[in-house]
Design a protein around this motif. Structure first.
Motif, short mmCIF file in Angstrom:
data_model
loop_
_atom_site.label_atom_id
_atom_site.label_comp_id
_atom_site.label_asym_id
_atom_site.label_seq_id
_atom_site.Cartn_x
_atom_site.Cartn_y
_atom_site.Cartn_z
N LEU A 39 -7.28 8.79 -4.22
CA LEU A 39 -7.67 8.11 -2.98
C LEU A 39 -9.03 7.44 -3.13
CD1 LEU A 39 -6.53 10.87 -0.47
CD2 LEU A 39 -5.54 8.58 -0.66
N LYS A 40 -9.96 8.10 -3.80
CA LYS A 40 -11.30 7.53 -4.00
C LYS A 40 -11.23 6.28 -4.87
CE LYS A 40 -13.66 12.00 -3.64
NZ LYS A 40 -14.36 13.06 -4.41
N VAL A 57 -13.09 6.28 1.73
CA VAL A 57 -11.94 7.05 2.23
C VAL A 57 -12.26 7.51 3.64
CG1 VAL A 57 -10.39 9.01 1.85
CG2 VAL A 57 -11.47 7.90 -0.11
N LYS A 86 -11.44 -1.96 2.49
CA LYS A 86 -10.04 -1.55 2.30
C LYS A 86 -10.01 -0.08 1.92
CE LYS A 86 -7.94 -5.97 0.99
NZ LYS A 86 -7.14 -6.69 -0.04
N CYS A 87 -10.42 0.75 2.86
CA CYS A 87 -10.53 2.18 2.60
C CYS A 87 -9.15 2.84 2.48
CB CYS A 87 -11.29 2.88 3.73
SG CYS A 87 -13.04 2.46 3.81
N SER A 88 -9.08 3.86 1.63
CA SER A 88 -7.93 4.76 1.68
C SER A 88 -8.02 5.54 2.98
CB SER A 88 -7.96 5.73 0.50
OG SER A 88 -7.87 5.03 -0.73
N ARG A 89 -6.87 5.89 3.56
CA ARG A 89 -6.87 6.58 4.85
C ARG A 89 -6.11 7.90 4.77
NH1 ARG A 89 -6.13 1.98 9.62
NH2 ARG A 89 -7.28 0.30 8.56
N SER A 94 -8.66 4.34 -5.25
CA SER A 94 -7.88 3.30 -4.58
C SER A 94 -8.66 2.62 -3.47
CB SER A 94 -6.60 3.91 -4.00
OG SER A 94 -5.82 4.51 -5.01
N GLY A 95 -9.58 3.34 -2.84
CA GLY A 95 -10.33 2.78 -1.73
C GLY A 95 -11.45 1.87 -2.16
N LYS A 145 0.85 -1.19 0.00
CA LYS A 145 0.00 0.00 0.00
C LYS A 145 0.89 1.24 0.00
CE LYS A 145 -3.93 -2.01 2.48
NZ LYS A 145 -4.75 -1.96 3.72
#
Length: 290
Positions: free
Chosen positions: A130-131, A197, A138-141, A133-134, A42
């Motif tokens: 980010l949107k 996210v 498995k959210c983007s943080r 990828s999330g 990640k």
């Protein structure tokens, strides 16, 4: 003499907040990171990742098999940090505080521009990635580094750059309050749209880093005897941010203010949605975002 009042109040609020934090740290042990899962490639972007807590965050996330991008102002300093992290692994926060009145190259007051506005712009520029990828589960943080000084912060919307009355103490506290207002507003917007996210804010406590180099001489002298006893080390200060970035139990959870590894209540002002909206709109105008 009325113009001195905001400066005096900003000074008093900041040091009262500092005393409260030191008393807490005197009687409470630093948060100890649990075993965190491997992150399997990640990607993490760490602003100010070359020194202090930022370096510790970068180093620890890299040890979890995360691909870490260090964002900073000095290329050579960044390269040196990367080399040191690699050496550490083989063997086993960008910000300013209490600086005299200065401006960024774009003319923004330095605390507001560097501590808050730069992170506001960077986060918004990365939002689409980010949107995408999330994913659910498995959210983007996004992890925002705030501070207990936000409790004494006041947001002066008609003078965000401190031109009418500059106080280094007030400017620093304002920048940390702005980060919280931004993080809460952004999380609300992401939830409304159903994006995977999460946004959480972190208070590292009082940490013995170079941030305190701008204290006045009397304050520097007063700090020295207490720093080793009461202040957190950079690694201890970084632990809650690392936890927010990688802990399994925080998957899908956002809108938190975390201190010493636990959810904590931030100031009532930081939850003022009207103020959040106004700051968001003004910030977009300042950096040229639609």
């Amino acid at each position: 003499m009325w113009w001195l009042l905001p400066c005096i109040l900003g000074f008093i609020r900041l040091y009262l907040d500092g005393v409260k934090v030191l008393l807490y740290q005197l009687f409470n042990r630093s948060f100890t990171l649990p075993d965190l899962p491997k992150q399997n490639g990640k990607v993490a972007i760490v602003t100010g990742g070359t020194r202090g807590m930022g370096y510790e965050i970068s180093r620890h996330l890299a040890s979890l098999d995360m691909h870490v991008v260090i964002a900073g102002n000095e290329e050579q300093e960044g390269l040196a940090a990367v080399k040191k992290i690699r050496e550490d692994l083989n063997q086993g926060k960008a910000g300013v505080m209490l600086v005299p009145e200065r401006r960024t190259e774009d003319g923004f007051e330095l605390h507001f521009g560097l501590n808050y506005l730069g992170h506001f712009l960077l986060t918004n520029l990365l939002l689409d990635v980010l949107k995408k990828s999330g994913k659910p589960g498995k959210c983007s943080r996004i992890v925002i580094m705030s501070s207990a000084t936000h409790y004494g912060g006041r947001l002066t919307l008609d003078d965000l750059q401190g031109r009418m009355c500059y106080s280094a103490h007030g400017a620093y506290a304002q920048s940390k309050l702005a980060l919280l207002l931004f993080s809460y507003h952004l999380q609300d917007e992401l939830w409304v749209r159903g994006d995977s996210v999460t946004v959480n804010a972190v208070d590292p406590g009082m940490v013995d880093t170079a941030l305190y180099d701008n204290l006045s001489s009397p304050a520097q002298l007063a700090k020295k005897p207490f720093a080793k006893l009461l202040f957190r080390t950079p690694a201890e200060g970084a632990s809650t941010a690392i936890y927010a970035a990688a802990a399994s139990e925080l998957e899908g959870i956002g809108g938190l203010y975390l201190y010493n590894g636990r959810k904590t209540e931030s100031s009532a002002l930081s939850h003022d949605q009207r103020l959040q909206n106004k700051l968001w709109k003004e910030s977009c105008a300042l950096v040229g975002l639609q």
